[in-house]
Design an enzyme around this catalytic site. Sequence first.
Site, PDB file in Angstrom:
ATOM      1  N   ASP A 168      12.941  -1.833   6.640  1.00 30.31           N
ATOM      2  CA  ASP A 168      13.780  -2.828   7.315  1.00 30.31           C
ATOM      3  C   ASP A 168      15.149  -2.300   7.737  1.00 30.31           C
ATOM      4  OD1 ASP A 168      12.061  -5.049   7.402  1.00 30.31           O
ATOM      5  OD2 ASP A 168      12.390  -5.434   5.279  1.00 30.31           O
ATOM      6  N   ASP A 178       5.926  -5.705  11.783  1.00 31.75           N
ATOM      7  CA  ASP A 178       7.372  -5.836  11.904  1.00 31.75           C
ATOM      8  C   ASP A 178       8.057  -4.480  12.078  1.00 31.75           C
ATOM      9  OD1 ASP A 178       5.797  -7.332  10.122  1.00 31.75           O
ATOM     10  OD2 ASP A 178       7.498  -8.371   9.275  1.00 31.75           O
TER      11      ASP A 178
HETATM   12  N1  GLY Z   1       9.816  -8.920   8.626  1.00 41.02           N
HETATM   13  C1  GLY Z   1       9.338 -10.020   7.888  1.00 41.02           C
HETATM   14  C2  GLY Z   1       9.047 -11.226   8.707  1.00 41.02           C
HETATM   15  O1  GLY Z   1       8.887 -11.187   9.909  1.00 41.02           O
HETATM   16  O2  GLY Z   1       8.960 -12.267   8.108  1.00 41.02           O
END
Ligand code: GLY
Length: 402
Positions: free
Chosen positions: A122, A183
């Site tokens: 992330d 993601d």
């Molecule tokens: N990256 C986690 C989500 O989209 O909830």
Amino acid sequence: MKLRNWIAGAGLLLLGACVPAGESFEEEALRYCDSQVRRTLAELKEVGGGSIDYTMMPRNIADSLTVWHCRKAVKEEWCSGFWPGILWYDYEATGDETIRQEAEKFTASLEFLSRTPAFDHDLGFLVFCSYGNGYQLTHNPAYKQVILNTADTLATLYSPTVGTILSWPRNVGMFGGHNTIMDNMINLEMLMWASKNGGDPSLANIAISHADKTMKYQFRDDYTSYHVAVYDTLTGDFIKGVTHQGYADNTMWARGQAWAIYGYTMMYRETELPRYLDFAQKVTDVYLQRLPEDYVPYWDFDAPGIPDAPRDASAAAIVASALLELSGYVPGEKGQGYKDAAIKMLQSLSSEKYQSRAEKPSFLLHSTGHWPCHSEIDASIIYADYYYIEALLRLKALDEQK
Ligand code: GLY
């Protein structure tokens, strides 16, 4: 994402504080966002007894509540970059120096990530939405260094054997191998940027390898995506596609597909490789074909209880932003169709049904974070607001080009 280098000449837009005659819908919506930003800042100050704790980032407002739930900016909190990113966007929209100062203070709380070993993938969301947006507007060399250092940190999660970034090191046991989540596509943008702005040029190879392998294995034949692809850590072979935040392994989780649409559009911008442009359209078309009438998806396209299932406004905001970009790469009617769809999404999100207005200080209602975990259902969530203001700025810049 933030670095809208695909719109030539986009700069500070300097919206006035009063209502100008003939204001477009996106200008009105941007003024609304600015007023909600100021309200949030005032509330954060009140909560802090007269001063803001710049390490506490707005994350969500539950359906039943009216004030932000904030979380500490620690390496485990993946959403901490969105609020500073929103402040940078609001500064871009208003040119207001007080907003810039607030943006700088919240952004500084994430500097530690550039000198901390990677917790997970992330880092792009965290550092590129905050420092990336800030650098775009200020060209502060210290910001650039934070981004470059963090891109190197993100690259430590790359497995040459698999050819993708390990998204969640903590979940290797749970999934039974090297996991890559959809993601993660968004975080490739920071690698591409670093490779072109003084970082290691090979970061681009990592991003391209990741995007290619994801394209090959993380989609079904109809171009809907698996949230998670699991690969054999030792051989790199694909083991299985599963869900984590979607309804079932074989369903289209709305935000997962949104990340795919955004991610492949961005990878086309960054590489100009036609295969990404082609793929961005394929993953978009299956999403558009299955949308409900108001263009805001249910949290999963096969969620139980449709039409009464919760929506995911965050997916709509992410896709709206992506399609405004994609529409510029696709000629003719098809490109215009993407732009029209994006405008419908933004108009819907800007309606009474989806805007928080007087009820809450967020921009939007009705996002779904993690339905299987019963978490953030039908809530205001900070990343929905982030992509909403980004999309509005993109639309405004496109309109100004006419
Ligand atoms: N990256 C986690 C989500 O989209 O909830």
